[in-house]
Write an enzyme that holds these catalytic residues in place. Structure first.
Site, PDB file in Angstrom:
ATOM      1  N   GLY A 107      -6.228  -3.599   7.125  1.00  0.00           N
ATOM      2  CA  GLY A 107      -7.186  -2.505   7.212  1.00  0.00           C
ATOM      3  C   GLY A 107      -8.221  -2.669   8.304  1.00  0.00           C
ATOM      4  O   GLY A 107      -8.594  -1.703   8.964  1.00  0.00           O
ATOM      5  N   ASP A 110      -9.051   0.205   5.308  1.00  0.00           N
ATOM      6  CA  ASP A 110      -8.893   1.444   6.092  1.00  0.00           C
ATOM      7  C   ASP A 110      -8.463   2.637   5.241  1.00  0.00           C
ATOM      8  O   ASP A 110      -8.723   3.787   5.613  1.00  0.00           O
ATOM      9  CB  ASP A 110      -7.836   1.239   7.187  1.00  0.00           C
ATOM     10  CG  ASP A 110      -6.466   0.916   6.589  1.00  0.00           C
ATOM     11  OD1 ASP A 110      -6.403   0.028   5.709  1.00  0.00           O
ATOM     12  OD2 ASP A 110      -5.474   1.553   6.982  1.00  0.00           O
ATOM     13  N   THR A 119      -0.635   1.913   6.845  1.00  0.00           N
ATOM     14  CA  THR A 119      -0.567   0.744   5.972  1.00  0.00           C
ATOM     15  C   THR A 119      -0.599  -0.508   6.826  1.00  0.00           C
ATOM     16  O   THR A 119      -0.002  -0.554   7.895  1.00  0.00           O
ATOM     17  CB  THR A 119       0.694   0.758   5.098  1.00  0.00           C
ATOM     18  OG1 THR A 119       0.777  -0.482   4.384  1.00  0.00           O
ATOM     19  CG2 THR A 119       1.973   0.940   5.899  1.00  0.00           C
ATOM     20  N   GLY A 120      -1.315  -1.524   6.371  1.00  0.00           N
ATOM     21  CA  GLY A 120      -1.382  -2.766   7.139  1.00  0.00           C
ATOM     22  C   GLY A 120      -2.739  -3.419   6.972  1.00  0.00           C
ATOM     23  O   GLY A 120      -3.459  -3.136   6.008  1.00  0.00           O
ATOM     24  N   ARG A 170     -15.136  -5.567  -0.520  1.00  0.00           N
ATOM     25  CA  ARG A 170     -14.447  -5.275   0.741  1.00  0.00           C
ATOM     26  C   ARG A 170     -13.755  -3.921   0.650  1.00  0.00           C
ATOM     27  O   ARG A 170     -13.061  -3.637  -0.322  1.00  0.00           O
ATOM     28  CB  ARG A 170     -13.429  -6.380   1.034  1.00  0.00           C
ATOM     29  CG  ARG A 170     -12.610  -6.173   2.313  1.00  0.00           C
ATOM     30  CD  ARG A 170     -11.294  -5.485   2.045  1.00  0.00           C
ATOM     31  NE  ARG A 170     -10.425  -5.440   3.231  1.00  0.00           N
ATOM     32  CZ  ARG A 170      -9.289  -4.754   3.287  1.00  0.00           C
ATOM     33  NH1 ARG A 170      -8.873  -4.078   2.241  1.00  0.00           N
ATOM     34  NH2 ARG A 170      -8.566  -4.746   4.381  1.00  0.00           N
ATOM     35  N   VAL A 171     -13.934  -3.105   1.652  1.00  0.00           N
ATOM     36  CA  VAL A 171     -13.240  -1.817   1.712  1.00  0.00           C
ATOM     37  C   VAL A 171     -12.351  -1.821   2.953  1.00  0.00           C
ATOM     38  O   VAL A 171     -12.797  -2.239   4.033  1.00  0.00           O
ATOM     39  CB  VAL A 171     -14.253  -0.650   1.776  1.00  0.00           C
ATOM     40  CG1 VAL A 171     -13.536   0.677   1.987  1.00  0.00           C
ATOM     41  CG2 VAL A 171     -15.091  -0.602   0.497  1.00  0.00           C
ATOM     42  N   THR A 212       0.853  -1.184   0.000  1.00  0.00           N
ATOM     43  CA  THR A 212       0.000   0.000   0.000  1.00  0.00           C
ATOM     44  C   THR A 212       0.893   1.240   0.000  1.00  0.00           C
ATOM     45  O   THR A 212       2.023   1.171   0.465  1.00  0.00           O
ATOM     46  CB  THR A 212      -0.856  -0.035   1.285  1.00  0.00           C
ATOM     47  OG1 THR A 212      -1.694  -1.161   1.218  1.00  0.00           O
ATOM     48  CG2 THR A 212      -1.679   1.212   1.470  1.00  0.00           C
TER      49      THR A 212
HETATM   50  N1  GLY Z   1      -4.374  -1.165   4.473  1.00  0.00           N
HETATM   51  C1  GLY Z   1      -4.890  -1.548   3.240  1.00  0.00           C
HETATM   52  C2  GLY Z   1      -6.053  -2.421   3.308  1.00  0.00           C
HETATM   53  O1  GLY Z   1      -6.237  -3.147   4.279  1.00  0.00           O
HETATM   54  O2  GLY Z   1      -6.830  -2.423   2.387  1.00  0.00           O
END
Ligand code: GLY
Length: 313
Positions: free
Chosen positions: A236, A213, A233-234, A210-211, A182
């Site tokens: 979400g 963070d 980043t990680g 799916r969405v 990301t």
């Molecule tokens: N941090 C990016 C996601 O989980 O979509």
């Protein structure tokens, strides 16, 4: 700490194990990409560009580089499709724009910026976001702009293991998927304005719709001139549940912390509350830069108070 008329800039390319980055050539490819983007951002700032312009430019450049999990390098969902999320925020007035689950957009961060400046909304998703892109005159990118052989193989592996995988998954040994990330950019311009941008293809083999963070204001992105700019980043889901970017901002607002203290407090909170996996980059209102991550590594770099660029895993 005293106010300064200088600028600061940070970018990241994802967090995770990155065990595959064993050879110098691969490592250099990442570090050079990050440094190139930082130096481009420096030019924008030195030519009088705002923090907002700078983070949009830096995020766009990262989206254009297929080694990162955003824009053309986005990972594939369970249906083998690209669904990207992005958000941008202006610390001057907390204005923000976001898009979620969009495909065929070369630079989702630019669409997010248009949502902010040209619509009355903060977030548009999926088909509605695509219609808005058309309304704004954005030409859709063809499918083959996104579907690289690496991404197809990565999805195959995820399906084989019946797994949803982070771009740089910690649990996948030395699998190929660990080399993607990301992206995010944050800046403070010499006027003291802060801005943040985050963009992603999400996680491999994620459910359709799916969405994560990244497009959620306060989770994957936040900017407030009174406190700080943050890009995360990680995983979400963990960053959404802990509203980590706003939490870090709150540490500064309520406890008068600097970037370093707030980042450490944020990472401790992320771990304690949700055992969150990932990281953040933070610039506080005085231009101090800080980063923190709970994974083994995070690809990132910074220019603090107009100084030399520094790049790190
Ligand atoms: N941090 C990016 C996601 O989980 O979509």
């Amino acid at each position: 700490m005293s106010q300064t008329a200088s600028y600061s800039l940070m970018v990241h390319g994802g967090a995770g194990a990155l065990d595959n980055v064993k050879d110098d050539k691969t490592a250099m490819r990442y570090l050079e990409a990050i440094r190139r983007v930082l130096e481009h951002g420096r030019e924008v700032l030195e030519l009088g560009g705002s923090a907002l312009q700078t983070v949009e430019t830096c995020a766009s450049l990262l989206e254009d580089d297929p080694i990162f999990n955003a824009g053309c390098g986005s990972v594939l969902n369970e249906k083998g499709k690209v669904e990207m999320d992005a958000a941008i925020m202006d610390g001057r007035d907390l204005s923000a724009g976001a898009v979620a689950a969009v495909g065929n957009i070369a630079n989702p961060i630019q669409l997010a910026r248009l949502v902010m400046s040209e619509s009355e909304h903060v977030m548009l998703i999926s088909e509605g976001a695509m219609r808005f892109a058309e309304h704004c005159g954005i030409t859709p990118a063809p499918d083959d702009y996104f579907y690289t052989p690496d991404r197809i193989e990565q999805l195959k592996q995820a399906r084989l293991h019946n797994k949803i995988m982070l771009d740089h998954d910690d649990t996948e040994g030395d699998s190929e998927d660990q080399k993607y990330g990301t992206i995010g950019a944050i800046a403070r311009d010499p006027l003291g304005n802060l801005a943040a941008a985050t963009s992603t293809g999400g996680i491999v083999n994620k459910r359709m719709g799916r969405v994560g963070d990244s497009p959620i204001i306060g989770a994957g992105v936040y900017a407030d001139n009174e406190t700080c700019a943050v890009s995360a980043t990680g995983y979400g889901e963990e960053f959404m549940r802990s509203v980590i970017s706003k939490t870090i901002s709150d540490f500064i607002y309520m406890k008068d912390m600097n970037a370093e203290e707030a980042t450490q407090a944020g990472m401790a909170y992320l771990t304690r509350k949700v055992n969150g996996r990932g990281g953040v980059i933070v610039i506080d209102h005085n231009g101090n830069c800080s980063s923190g991550f709970t994974t083994k590594k995070m690809i990132h770099g910074w220019i603090e108070q107009g100084g030399e660029s520094v790049v790190r895993f």
